[in-house]
Design a protein around this motif. Structure first.
Motif, PDB file in Angstrom:
ATOM      1  N   ILE A 217      -4.038 -11.685 -16.616  1.00  0.00           N
ATOM      2  CA  ILE A 217      -3.498 -10.429 -16.070  1.00  0.00           C
ATOM      3  C   ILE A 217      -4.652  -9.483 -15.750  1.00  0.00           C
ATOM      4  O   ILE A 217      -4.676  -8.834 -14.696  1.00  0.00           O
ATOM      5  CB  ILE A 217      -2.478  -9.804 -17.046  1.00  0.00           C
ATOM      6  CG1 ILE A 217      -1.230 -10.699 -17.115  1.00  0.00           C
ATOM      7  CG2 ILE A 217      -2.123  -8.377 -16.633  1.00  0.00           C
ATOM      8  CD1 ILE A 217      -0.263 -10.376 -18.225  1.00  0.00           C
ATOM      9  N   GLY A 218      -5.646  -9.451 -16.635  1.00  0.00           N
ATOM     10  CA  GLY A 218      -6.837  -8.626 -16.403  1.00  0.00           C
ATOM     11  C   GLY A 218      -7.530  -9.044 -15.107  1.00  0.00           C
ATOM     12  O   GLY A 218      -7.948  -8.192 -14.305  1.00  0.00           O
ATOM     13  N   ALA A 219      -7.623 -10.342 -14.906  1.00  0.00           N
ATOM     14  CA  ALA A 219      -8.285 -10.850 -13.701  1.00  0.00           C
ATOM     15  C   ALA A 219      -7.498 -10.445 -12.454  1.00  0.00           C
ATOM     16  O   ALA A 219      -8.075 -10.061 -11.436  1.00  0.00           O
ATOM     17  CB  ALA A 219      -8.422 -12.376 -13.793  1.00  0.00           C
ATOM     18  N   LEU A 220      -6.164 -10.463 -12.570  1.00  0.00           N
ATOM     19  CA  LEU A 220      -5.320 -10.079 -11.432  1.00  0.00           C
ATOM     20  C   LEU A 220      -5.501  -8.589 -11.095  1.00  0.00           C
ATOM     21  O   LEU A 220      -5.540  -8.198  -9.926  1.00  0.00           O
ATOM     22  CB  LEU A 220      -3.846 -10.385 -11.755  1.00  0.00           C
ATOM     23  CG  LEU A 220      -2.822  -9.970 -10.691  1.00  0.00           C
ATOM     24  CD1 LEU A 220      -3.077 -10.687  -9.364  1.00  0.00           C
ATOM     25  CD2 LEU A 220      -1.390 -10.234 -11.173  1.00  0.00           C
ATOM     26  N   ILE A 221      -5.627  -7.779 -12.120  1.00  0.00           N
ATOM     27  CA  ILE A 221      -5.854  -6.338 -11.883  1.00  0.00           C
ATOM     28  C   ILE A 221      -7.172  -6.154 -11.131  1.00  0.00           C
ATOM     29  O   ILE A 221      -7.250  -5.439 -10.137  1.00  0.00           O
ATOM     30  CB  ILE A 221      -5.857  -5.537 -13.212  1.00  0.00           C
ATOM     31  CG1 ILE A 221      -4.497  -5.631 -13.901  1.00  0.00           C
ATOM     32  CG2 ILE A 221      -6.238  -4.075 -12.975  1.00  0.00           C
ATOM     33  CD1 ILE A 221      -4.426  -4.996 -15.277  1.00  0.00           C
ATOM     34  N   LYS A 222      -8.210  -6.834 -11.628  1.00  0.00           N
ATOM     35  CA  LYS A 222      -9.536  -6.724 -10.995  1.00  0.00           C
ATOM     36  C   LYS A 222      -9.493  -7.143  -9.530  1.00  0.00           C
ATOM     37  O   LYS A 222     -10.034  -6.468  -8.656  1.00  0.00           O
ATOM     38  CB  LYS A 222     -10.515  -7.637 -11.742  1.00  0.00           C
ATOM     39  CG  LYS A 222     -11.577  -6.829 -12.473  1.00  0.00           C
ATOM     40  CD  LYS A 222     -12.726  -7.677 -12.966  1.00  0.00           C
ATOM     41  CE  LYS A 222     -13.234  -7.040 -14.246  1.00  0.00           C
ATOM     42  NZ  LYS A 222     -13.313  -7.931 -15.358  1.00  0.00           N
ATOM     43  N   GLU A 223      -8.840  -8.260  -9.308  1.00  0.00           N
ATOM     44  CA  GLU A 223      -8.735  -8.790  -7.951  1.00  0.00           C
ATOM     45  C   GLU A 223      -8.001  -7.781  -7.050  1.00  0.00           C
ATOM     46  O   GLU A 223      -8.428  -7.519  -5.922  1.00  0.00           O
ATOM     47  CB  GLU A 223      -7.924 -10.081  -8.049  1.00  0.00           C
ATOM     48  CG  GLU A 223      -8.097 -11.075  -6.925  1.00  0.00           C
ATOM     49  CD  GLU A 223      -7.081 -12.200  -7.129  1.00  0.00           C
ATOM     50  OE1 GLU A 223      -7.125 -12.867  -8.183  1.00  0.00           O
ATOM     51  OE2 GLU A 223      -6.210 -12.365  -6.238  1.00  0.00           O
ATOM     52  N   SER A 224      -6.909  -7.203  -7.580  1.00  0.00           N
ATOM     53  CA  SER A 224      -6.100  -6.282  -6.778  1.00  0.00           C
ATOM     54  C   SER A 224      -6.882  -5.028  -6.416  1.00  0.00           C
ATOM     55  O   SER A 224      -6.768  -4.536  -5.280  1.00  0.00           O
ATOM     56  CB  SER A 224      -4.819  -5.887  -7.519  1.00  0.00           C
ATOM     57  OG  SER A 224      -4.148  -7.033  -7.961  1.00  0.00           O
ATOM     58  N   VAL A 225      -7.653  -4.470  -7.345  1.00  0.00           N
ATOM     59  CA  VAL A 225      -8.427  -3.269  -7.003  1.00  0.00           C
ATOM     60  C   VAL A 225      -9.623  -3.633  -6.134  1.00  0.00           C
ATOM     61  O   VAL A 225      -9.963  -2.918  -5.188  1.00  0.00           O
ATOM     62  CB  VAL A 225      -8.921  -2.453  -8.241  1.00  0.00           C
ATOM     63  CG1 VAL A 225      -7.791  -1.726  -8.907  1.00  0.00           C
ATOM     64  CG2 VAL A 225      -9.671  -3.327  -9.231  1.00  0.00           C
ATOM     65  N   GLY A 226     -10.244  -4.794  -6.428  1.00  0.00           N
ATOM     66  CA  GLY A 226     -11.447  -5.234  -5.710  1.00  0.00           C
ATOM     67  C   GLY A 226     -11.187  -5.339  -4.217  1.00  0.00           C
ATOM     68  O   GLY A 226     -11.997  -4.888  -3.390  1.00  0.00           O
ATOM     69  N   LYS A 227     -10.029  -5.896  -3.890  1.00  0.00           N
ATOM     70  CA  LYS A 227      -9.671  -6.102  -2.485  1.00  0.00           C
ATOM     71  C   LYS A 227      -9.684  -4.799  -1.681  1.00  0.00           C
ATOM     72  O   LYS A 227      -9.883  -4.780  -0.487  1.00  0.00           O
ATOM     73  CB  LYS A 227      -8.262  -6.684  -2.418  1.00  0.00           C
ATOM     74  CG  LYS A 227      -8.245  -8.105  -1.836  1.00  0.00           C
ATOM     75  CD  LYS A 227      -6.911  -8.769  -2.023  1.00  0.00           C
ATOM     76  CE  LYS A 227      -5.854  -8.347  -1.012  1.00  0.00           C
ATOM     77  NZ  LYS A 227      -4.551  -8.993  -1.318  1.00  0.00           N
ATOM     78  N   HIS A 228      -9.409  -3.681  -2.380  1.00  0.00           N
ATOM     79  CA  HIS A 228      -9.311  -2.396  -1.689  1.00  0.00           C
ATOM     80  C   HIS A 228     -10.493  -1.493  -2.000  1.00  0.00           C
ATOM     81  O   HIS A 228     -10.442  -0.289  -1.730  1.00  0.00           O
ATOM     82  CB  HIS A 228      -7.985  -1.713  -2.052  1.00  0.00           C
ATOM     83  CG  HIS A 228      -6.793  -2.551  -1.685  1.00  0.00           C
ATOM     84  ND1 HIS A 228      -6.255  -2.582  -0.417  1.00  0.00           N
ATOM     85  CD2 HIS A 228      -6.087  -3.454  -2.414  1.00  0.00           C
ATOM     86  CE1 HIS A 228      -5.247  -3.450  -0.392  1.00  0.00           C
ATOM     87  NE2 HIS A 228      -5.131  -3.987  -1.601  1.00  0.00           N
ATOM     88  N   GLY A 229     -11.514  -2.078  -2.599  1.00  0.00           N
ATOM     89  CA  GLY A 229     -12.727  -1.311  -2.896  1.00  0.00           C
ATOM     90  C   GLY A 229     -12.501  -0.182  -3.894  1.00  0.00           C
ATOM     91  O   GLY A 229     -13.131   0.860  -3.812  1.00  0.00           O
TER      92      GLY A 229
END
Ligand code: GLU
Length: 464
Positions: free
Chosen positions: A407-419
């Motif tokens: 879940i932590g990785a998914l959060i990171k991925e979701s914010v990362g995509k939008h800078g």
């Protein structure tokens, strides 16, 4: 043999000062492999109630201060006190006094008018060669103790040091009323004597009773116990502790979410010290406790310190025990505690962040009830630029492995995509899921909820 007692009058609840007296008496007996006796001083029938007796016993049980003997009830020992009064009358250490209350009032008024300290004038006190008045027909006398006329009565108080009172200051105490009932100080004396109390540890509101009690003990040929008078406890504001200060009843601390070991540890340091030690178990306390390190000055209550200790003991407690203590608190609020997430898991995540069981219940509650985060709170924590990141996260929830790291990785991925940075998404997730902006690590919080609940709660976020 060390024998101590706790002798509360059952006229209210067990208050915090009484609990400290009980704790010190108990610990002193434990330390010396002696006996701790519980005695209920219920002779004030107008003010004593069975509910108050129960409240004292409940408070002692909650604290775990087990007695070795008792509880003894003074009302059940009346015959014993009356027998000792008869003995004293026969021995000439007590006498009948027929002075009426009206005569006493007049006597006192006259003495005050002359600037004297009001006292019984000794009319009925027998002395060698003195002729006593004739008792009025049909009158019921009180019984007075024949206090020594001169010399001093003294004791080495184990807290306050030597205290001496001139006998001339003490008049002849009434030990039995006209109806035959023994008076307060007399019952205490007979009990301390017959229960073979070695150390009387009590509040210093009883210092004034001590010289009278010692004189009576000596007249009975009894061994005089050692006395340790504890100074009073002041509230956080430095004023004498009273109802005004809120939680003065021990059981109120239970209700407010304190653990008994925190309250005990806190009370142990209220007027006693062992170097700089602040955190210790009762087993340790019983090894250390002595009367030499009790301070004669008043101890001031410090709620912040109690909270700090409570937080410490909450952290140390295992999750099952805390769950058993938090569950009834939630149920009392009408919350049905479901199986998912397990209350133990919630507690495991939150117990390091709270000071009381009630705060733990506040934190746990949101996992079992519908929550409605306010629009303001959400607006405050969900920035417009984070909305797409939230949408990505929601889309990923369906398939992500249901455990904190994934879940932590998914959060990171979701914010990362939008800078964006983590908090931009972590904060609205917290608010949407728990209604609170402050929670433990957000991935762990998300993982506690069932996947469906997360989807349902996040669906309430404003879209795009
Ligand atoms: N019953 C008294 C009280 O509750 C205590 C008497 C004593 O310890 O001697 O204050």
């Amino acid at each position: 043999m060390i024998r101590t007692r706790f002798a509360p009058s059952p006229t209210g609840f067990l208050h915090i000062g009484g609990a400290r007296t009980a704790l010190f008496s108990w610990a002193y007996a434990r330390r010396h492999a002696g006996q701790f006796i519980l005695r209920i001083e219920d002779t004030d029938v107008a003010r004593s109630t069975p509910e108050a007796v129960q409240a004292i016993i409940d408070g002692m049980d909650w604290l775990g201060l087990a007695h070795d003997e008792g509880p003894f009830y003074q009302m059940q020992r009346m015959d014993r006190y009356k027998a000792v009064i008869q003995q004293m009358l026969a021995a000439g250490t007590a006498y009948h006094c027929y002075t009426t209350p009206e005569e006493l009032d007049r006597m006192r008024e006259e003495q005050r008018a002359k600037g004297l300290k009001p006292r019984y004038d000794g009319t009925w006190r027998p002395e060698p060669g003195k002729t006593l008045p004739t008792p009025p027909a049909g009158a019921q006398p009180v019984v007075r103790f024949k206090n020594p006329l001169d010399g001093v009565v003294a004791w080495d108080d184990l807290v306050k040091g030597r205290i001496e009172i001139a006998n001339a200051e003490l008049d002849d105490l009434v030990i039995a009323r006209a109806d035959g009932t023994p008076t307060y100080n007399f019952c205490v004396v007979v009990d301390d004597w017959e229960m073979q109390i070695s150390h009387v540890i009590r509040g210093d509101d009883h210092v004034n009773n001590t010289p009278r009690q010692i004189n009576i003990l000596q007249a009975l040929g009894a061994q005089v116990p050692l006395y340790a008078h504890l100074s009073m406890i002041l509230g956080d504001d430095g004023q004498k502790l009273s109802k005004r200060h809120g939680a003065v009843s021990v059981m109120q601390y239970d209700e407010d979410g304190y653990l008994p070991e925190a309250v005990l540890n806190y009370l142990a340091r209220l007027g006693w010290s062992h170097g700089d030690e602040e955190v210790f178990s009762m087993a340790q306390f019983c090894e250390w406790f002595d009367l030499d390190h009790i301070t004669p000055s008043a101890a001031q209550f410090n709620t912040e310190k109690l909270n700090w200790l409570n937080a410490h003991y909450l952290k140390q407690s295992d999750n099952e025990r805390l769950a058993a203590l938090v569950r009834p608190r939630l149920e009392a609020r009408g919350v049905t505690v479901g199986d998912t997430p397990s209350l133990t898991a919630v507690i495991g995540l939150y117990k390091e962040r709270v000071a009381t069981l009630n705060e733990l219940a506040d934190a746990a509650e949101v996992f079992y009830i519908d929550i409605h985060p306010s629009a303001e709170l959400l607006a405050q924590h969900l920035a417009p630029e984070a909305v797409p990141a939230l949408a990505d996260f929601i889309a990923g929830v369906r398939d992500v492995a249901w455990e904190a790291p994934a879940i932590g990785a998914l959060i990171k991925e979701s914010v990362g995509k939008h800078g964006l940075k983590m908090p931009k998404l972590a904060m609205p997730l917290r608010v949407l899921l728990t209604g609170q902006a402050q929670t433990p690590s957000v991935d762990a919080v998300v993982a506690l909820f069932p996947r469906e609940t997360v989807l349902a709660r996040l669906a309430k976020a404003p879209q795009g």
